[in-house]
Write a protein that holds these residues in place. Structure first.
Motif, PDB file in Angstrom:
ATOM      1  N   UNK A   1       0.836  -1.198   0.000  1.00 25.46           N
ATOM      2  CA  UNK A   1       0.000   0.000   0.000  1.00 25.46           C
ATOM      3  C   UNK A   1       0.867   1.243   0.000  1.00 25.46           C
ATOM      4  N   UNK A   2       0.285   2.357  -0.381  1.00 25.23           N
ATOM      5  CA  UNK A   2       1.018   3.607  -0.401  1.00 25.23           C
ATOM      6  C   UNK A   2       1.025   4.282   0.955  1.00 25.23           C
ATOM      7  N   UNK A   3       1.921   5.273   1.085  1.00 28.84           N
ATOM      8  CA  UNK A   3       1.922   6.068   2.301  1.00 28.84           C
ATOM      9  C   UNK A   3       0.643   6.900   2.386  1.00 28.84           C
ATOM     10  N   UNK A   4       0.193   7.359   1.210  1.00 25.54           N
ATOM     11  CA  UNK A   4      -1.078   8.068   1.059  1.00 25.54           C
ATOM     12  C   UNK A   4      -1.720   7.531  -0.214  1.00 25.54           C
ATOM     13  N   UNK A   5      -2.968   7.876  -0.515  1.00 21.82           N
ATOM     14  CA  UNK A   5      -3.604   7.381  -1.740  1.00 21.82           C
ATOM     15  C   UNK A   5      -2.853   7.721  -3.017  1.00 21.82           C
ATOM     16  N   UNK A   6      -2.083   8.814  -3.043  1.00 21.53           N
ATOM     17  CA  UNK A   6      -1.385   9.184  -4.276  1.00 21.53           C
ATOM     18  C   UNK A   6       0.134   9.246  -4.122  1.00 21.53           C
TER      19      UNK A   6
END
Length: 306
Positions: free
Chosen positions: A148-153
């Motif tokens: 997964x990312x640190x944030x959505x983008x």
């Protein structure tokens, strides 16, 4: 030698995610295995398990009296035109399951009784992947729900990994069953999100504490430590190296410093393509999220789980 990841990429569901190319080879059913069949699924056990398998409303349920991190089941499910990804249905939501795509079917390896379902992957766009050579591997793992990312983008390509994060990634990627661990005084089993992941890897001999009683969950992972734990994971899942090419010649100028278990795992990971042909391996540098994504993706495919 390094044929695992070809340059040809396959456009995924929305044309934004990519997946590994599927090799054109007929699926070979296991022999001398206990098995149970339903209309679209066959569950195999090499350990003499008593299997109960059912499928209803798109959910494939598997229960067996023998299933754990050392005695998994192999689950073959016909896709019937499905273009989505296979995941596990849990009370807290969906989780990844280790599987490889054989074109008309998927072959999953499960280490616990499970309910499996084809779902549409989350549409992701990480802005920091544009100039990285590891974007292919990151997107493939993200599509499966493994990473997964640190944030959505923002993925955080150049960020480091903590020991807790690394443990969770490895357990999630290989679908290991979480286990409690009581020996580490700095892990609270009731409140930590990573305790069961650490317990699974520790029980398999993949990860150790900084001391017999201290795990150091926030400590950063070095490249050497990542190599050791990926190599031990391949040992734990009984990986057999099929490439008979000589592994003794490594391209790294610092390879004279490698020996014992570390050297053995470096040779294996280099042979399967998980390590780049860099001038130096730099084992003591902290590994980045992008670097580990490639190592993990290649290792999963070599083990038949991606």
């Amino acid at each position: 030698m390094k044929k695992l990841f070809q340059t040809t990429i396959i456009v995924a569901v929305w044309g934004t995610l990519i997946s590994f190319p599927i090799e054109a080879s007929a699926y070979e059913e296991p022999t001398h295995y206990v098995h149970m069949k339903t209309e679209n699924m066959t569950v195999y056990s090499a350990y003499g398990a008593t299997i109960n398998a059912t499928e209803k409303n798109g959910i494939y349920s598997i229960k067996a009296n023998i299933v754990n991190n050392r005695q998994p089941l192999e689950v073959v499910i016909f896709k019937n035109g499905q273009s989505s990804v296979l995941q596990q249905v849990l009370k807290k939501g969906m989780e990844p399951v280790a599987y490889r795509d054989e074109g008309d079917r998927v072959v999953a390896i499960i280490h616990n009784n499970a309910e499996l379902k084809f779902v549409q992957p989350e549409q992701l766009y990480f802005r920091d992947l544009a100039k990285t050579t590891t974007s292919f591997y990151i997107q493939t793992l993200a599509e499966r729900g493994i990473i997964r990312g640190r944030t959505p983008d923002n993925f955080g390509v150049n960020d480091s990994l903590t020991r807790a994060q690394f443990s969770a990634l490895l357990v999630r990627a290989f679908s290991f069953q979480q286990e409690p661990t009581k020996q580490f005084s700095d892990i609270n089993q009731k409140t930590s999100w990573y305790g069961g992941h650490v317990g699974a890897l520790h029980a398999l001999g993949i990860i150790h504490g900084k001391t017999p009683t201290i795990f150091d969950p926030n400590g950063k992972i070095t490249r050497q430590q990542a190599i050791l734990m990926l190599g031990r994971t391949l040992d734990a899942v009984d990986f057999v190296q099929e490439d008979k090419e000589d592994k003794s010649i490594l391209p790294f100028e610092d390879s004279h410093t490698f020996q014992g278990e570390l050297l053995r795992h470096i040779e294996t990971l280099y042979t399967i393509g998980a390590l780049d042909d860099n001038t130096n391996l730099n084992p003591n540098q902290y590994i980045t999220r992008g670097q580990f994504a490639k190592m993990l993706a290649v290792t999963l495919q070599a083990a038949g789980r991606l």
